[in-house]
Design a protein around this motif. Structure first.
Motif, PDB file in Angstrom:
ATOM      1  N   SER A  99      15.117  62.632 122.866  1.00 27.93           N
ATOM      2  CA  SER A  99      16.234  62.666 121.918  1.00 27.93           C
ATOM      3  C   SER A  99      15.800  62.226 120.522  1.00 27.93           C
ATOM      4  O   SER A  99      15.039  61.274 120.373  1.00 27.93           O
ATOM      5  N   ASN A 100      16.355  62.891 119.526  1.00 25.95           N
ATOM      6  CA  ASN A 100      16.108  62.497 118.137  1.00 25.95           C
ATOM      7  C   ASN A 100      17.319  61.756 117.562  1.00 25.95           C
ATOM      8  O   ASN A 100      17.517  61.714 116.352  1.00 25.95           O
ATOM      9  N   ILE A 101      18.111  61.134 118.417  1.00 27.91           N
ATOM     10  CA  ILE A 101      19.343  60.482 117.973  1.00 27.91           C
ATOM     11  C   ILE A 101      19.081  59.428 116.904  1.00 27.91           C
ATOM     12  O   ILE A 101      19.880  59.267 115.987  1.00 27.91           O
ATOM     13  N   GLU A 102      17.972  58.718 116.984  1.00 24.86           N
ATOM     14  CA  GLU A 102      17.731  57.671 115.985  1.00 24.86           C
ATOM     15  C   GLU A 102      17.464  58.268 114.605  1.00 24.86           C
ATOM     16  O   GLU A 102      17.830  57.672 113.603  1.00 24.86           O
ATOM     17  N   ALA A 103      16.876  59.429 114.540  1.00 24.42           N
ATOM     18  CA  ALA A 103      16.707  60.106 113.244  1.00 24.42           C
ATOM     19  C   ALA A 103      18.064  60.551 112.727  1.00 24.42           C
ATOM     20  O   ALA A 103      18.342  60.454 111.521  1.00 24.42           O
ATOM     21  N   GLU A 104      18.918  61.043 113.617  1.00 19.73           N
ATOM     22  CA  GLU A 104      20.267  61.448 113.215  1.00 19.73           C
ATOM     23  C   GLU A 104      21.046  60.259 112.661  1.00 19.73           C
ATOM     24  O   GLU A 104      21.780  60.391 111.689  1.00 19.73           O
ATOM     25  N   LEU A 105      20.877  59.081 113.288  1.00 17.30           N
ATOM     26  CA  LEU A 105      21.573  57.878 112.822  1.00 17.30           C
ATOM     27  C   LEU A 105      20.959  57.380 111.520  1.00 17.30           C
ATOM     28  O   LEU A 105      21.655  56.821 110.675  1.00 17.30           O
ATOM     29  N   GLY A 106      19.643  57.553 111.371  1.00 11.42           N
ATOM     30  CA  GLY A 106      18.946  57.131 110.155  1.00 11.42           C
ATOM     31  C   GLY A 106      18.826  55.627 110.038  1.00 11.42           C
ATOM     32  O   GLY A 106      19.441  54.871 110.777  1.00 11.42           O
ATOM     33  N   GLY A 107      18.028  55.191 109.117  1.00  9.40           N
ATOM     34  CA  GLY A 107      17.861  53.764 108.846  1.00  9.40           C
ATOM     35  C   GLY A 107      17.145  53.027 109.961  1.00  9.40           C
ATOM     36  O   GLY A 107      16.471  53.612 110.795  1.00  9.40           O
ATOM     37  N   VAL A 108      17.331  51.709 109.952  1.00  9.40           N
ATOM     38  CA  VAL A 108      16.687  50.846 110.927  1.00  9.40           C
ATOM     39  C   VAL A 108      17.253  51.130 112.320  1.00  9.40           C
ATOM     40  O   VAL A 108      18.460  51.246 112.499  1.00  9.40           O
TER      41      VAL A 108
END
Length: 181
Positions: A57-66
């Motif tokens: 999953s690329n969810i953390e890129a979608e959320l962005g930031g730290v």
């Protein structure tokens, strides 16, 4: 290979239906990555390609930031409210979780599934004999040009070499010079 073995073991025990592999976008404790997020996402996709229960999953890129596990899990719970989440961690991380952002709420949203790791026996729900290697040791081995086939799948090794990741500055310069000659 350790992550792949853990995902396979946990999935085969049928305690969970799917494994969501989430590469960190931006480390909360300021650790810098030696490879870009896109490269790390690609390597995860290659590493878990043969595991039909794993989803990268690329969810953390979608959320962005730290990246914070609590925030990532909250977003997942919002997107997929019917899923009962578990957080799979190695026994080496158990003592650190209390320092994580909103750790008590995190553990309510996703109870731990702790996998034993060599040298860390406490609180393991499962014990799997994993290769004794850390990601920092793997990166050091890559920089030194050591054999790494027991550490990483061939597809990931090929990707690393093709993109010249984790090379020491000296070997990167040598490569540039030999290409010129």
């Amino acid at each position: 290979m350790g992550h792949i073995l853990v995902a396979t073991y946990v999935a085969e025990r049928r305690e969970i239906e799917r494994i969501l592999v989430v590469p960190t976008y931006q480390h909360a404790l300021g650790k810098t990555a030696d490879a870009s997020y896109q490269d790390r996402l690609a390597m995860c996709s290659l590493a878990f390609a043969s595991n039909h229960r794993a989803i990268v999953s690329n969810i953390e890129a979608e959320l962005g930031g730290v990246s914070r596990t609590f925030d990532t899990l909250s977003a997942l719970c919002t997107r997929y409210p019917s899923i009962r989440w578990r957080l799979v961690v190695g026994a080496d991380l158990v003592s650190e979780i209390s320092r994580w952002h909103r750790s008590e709420e995190l553990l309510v949203k996703a109870p731990l599934l702790v996998v034993g790791r060599s040298g860390y026996s406490r609180e393991a729900t499962h014990t799997v004999q994993l290769p004794r290697i850390s990601s920092s040791e793997a990166r050091a081995a890559l920089q030194q040009g050591s054999k790494i086939s027991r550490i990483l799948p061939d597809s990931v090794i090929d990707y690393i070499r093709a993109h010249r990741l984790y090379e020491s500055k000296a070997s990167a310069l040598e490569g540039d010079i030999s290409e010129i000659e």
